[in-house]
Design an enzyme around this catalytic site. Sequence first.
Site, short mmCIF file in Angstrom:
data_model
loop_
_atom_site.label_atom_id
_atom_site.label_comp_id
_atom_site.label_asym_id
_atom_site.label_seq_id
_atom_site.Cartn_x
_atom_site.Cartn_y
_atom_site.Cartn_z
N ARG A 158 10.14 74.04 25.74
CA ARG A 158 9.53 72.71 25.83
C ARG A 158 9.55 72.16 27.26
NH1 ARG A 158 9.52 68.42 21.24
NH2 ARG A 158 7.57 68.09 22.40
N ALA B 25 7.41 72.50 11.97
CA ALA B 25 7.95 72.54 13.34
C ALA B 25 9.03 71.49 13.53
CB ALA B 25 6.82 72.32 14.35
N ASN C 128 8.06 62.96 22.56
CA ASN C 128 9.04 63.57 23.47
C ASN C 128 8.56 63.65 24.93
OD1 ASN C 128 9.55 65.61 20.69
ND2 ASN C 128 11.11 64.23 21.44
N CYS D 153 6.81 61.51 15.55
CA CYS D 153 6.93 62.52 16.61
C CYS D 153 5.58 62.82 17.26
CB CYS D 153 7.45 63.84 16.06
SG CYS D 153 8.97 63.75 15.15
N ASP E 114 14.49 59.75 16.21
CA ASP E 114 13.34 59.26 15.44
C ASP E 114 13.12 60.02 14.13
OD1 ASP E 114 12.12 61.62 16.28
OD2 ASP E 114 10.49 60.64 17.37
N HIS F 252 16.62 64.62 16.39
CA HIS F 252 16.14 63.56 17.27
C HIS F 252 16.38 62.23 16.54
CE1 HIS F 252 13.01 66.17 19.60
NE2 HIS F 252 13.98 65.83 20.43
N ARG G 234 19.89 67.04 21.37
CA ARG G 234 18.96 67.27 22.47
C ARG G 234 19.32 66.46 23.72
NH1 ARG G 234 14.14 69.48 20.52
NH2 ARG G 234 14.67 70.87 18.81
N ASN H 94 14.84 74.31 16.09
CA ASN H 94 15.48 73.38 15.15
C ASN H 94 15.42 74.02 13.75
OD1 ASN H 94 13.22 72.39 13.46
ND2 ASN H 94 12.44 71.53 15.38
N1 ARG Z 1 9.52 71.54 17.40
C1 ARG Z 1 9.78 70.33 18.11
C2 ARG Z 1 11.18 70.39 18.70
O1 ARG Z 1 12.05 70.93 18.08
C3 ARG Z 1 9.61 69.14 17.22
C4 ARG Z 1 9.74 67.83 17.93
C5 ARG Z 1 9.71 66.63 17.03
N2 ARG Z 1 9.69 65.45 17.79
C6 ARG Z 1 10.39 64.35 17.52
N3 ARG Z 1 10.21 63.30 18.25
N4 ARG Z 1 11.31 64.32 16.60
O2 ARG Z 1 11.43 69.89 19.77
#
Ligand code: ARG
Length: 278
Positions: free
Chosen positions: A88, A256, A69, A262, A168, A166, A137, A20
């Site tokens: 992931r 990140a 997630n 998250c 959230d 995302h 995503r 991301n």
């Molecule tokens: N580095 C993770 C990704 O890109 C961060 C996830 C953040 N999670 C969230 N629920 N927004 O997947």
Amino acid sequence: MKPRILMCAPRHFEVAYVINPWMEGNVAHGSNAAASRQWNALVALLRRFATVETIAAAPGVPDMVFTANAGLVFGRTCVLSRFLHPERRLEEPHFERWFAEHGFDVRLLPQDLRFEGAGDALFDRRLPLLWMGHGHRTDAAAAAAIARLLDVEVEPLGLVNPRFYHLDTCFCPLDGGALLYHPSAFDAISRARIDALVPPALRIAVDHEDAQDFACNAINIGRDIILNRASDTLIAALAAHGFRVHQTPLGEFMKAGGSAKCLSLKLDEARVSACAAA
Ligand code: ARG
């Protein structure tokens, strides 16, 4: 009874790859010690309002700290995530085992669907409705699959800004039905759906600066809201709706692309009752 929240300690957390825009330029630029301090402070704050449960951190899956997630919990059912990125996807068996061992009925989506759990699926607190993000995503087609699996009404929302990848990161339904959100993260159709379903008095629009500070990535428990940082203006707007804001710095995790929400997964999600929706 305090709500239960699932978290994962940042023992193996680092920015090890880029999936991301927040991660760009941050590979190997973090401090694991600072991340641990920030995570411990978040846990200490959350324990005032919730019971924090933890899943053991595993090596080789640095983003496992982002338990939002892991999947989507609804009653005793957990719809396991199927991540878009192979980095992931390696988290899936860890989370699947935890949910199964903790009494959840783990449900899997069809192989060809991507779904990133409570990061992209948020229950409204007034309407009997699940808001679902897609565009980065989670697949748009996951909405119908989740609606069928959980027997819930789903409102799909199209996400257009890669920094808010995302749901959230830009949208947070609050207790009582108010909505904290960053309008420009959504396509026009979705903005119109939000306007149609959430009355103006309940919409709290977050500006670019607060959104960049992950103000929408908030954990709401009753009248309390836990987040990285919010402007005085936003804190006042939330206070006018009866909420107390607790700020706790989470900059290491923002490298990140994640923040308070998250890093947490609510384990007691249940159907909004008809009287709450009235
Ligand atoms: N580095 C993770 C990704 O890109 C961060 C996830 C953040 N999670 C969230 N629920 N927004 O997947």
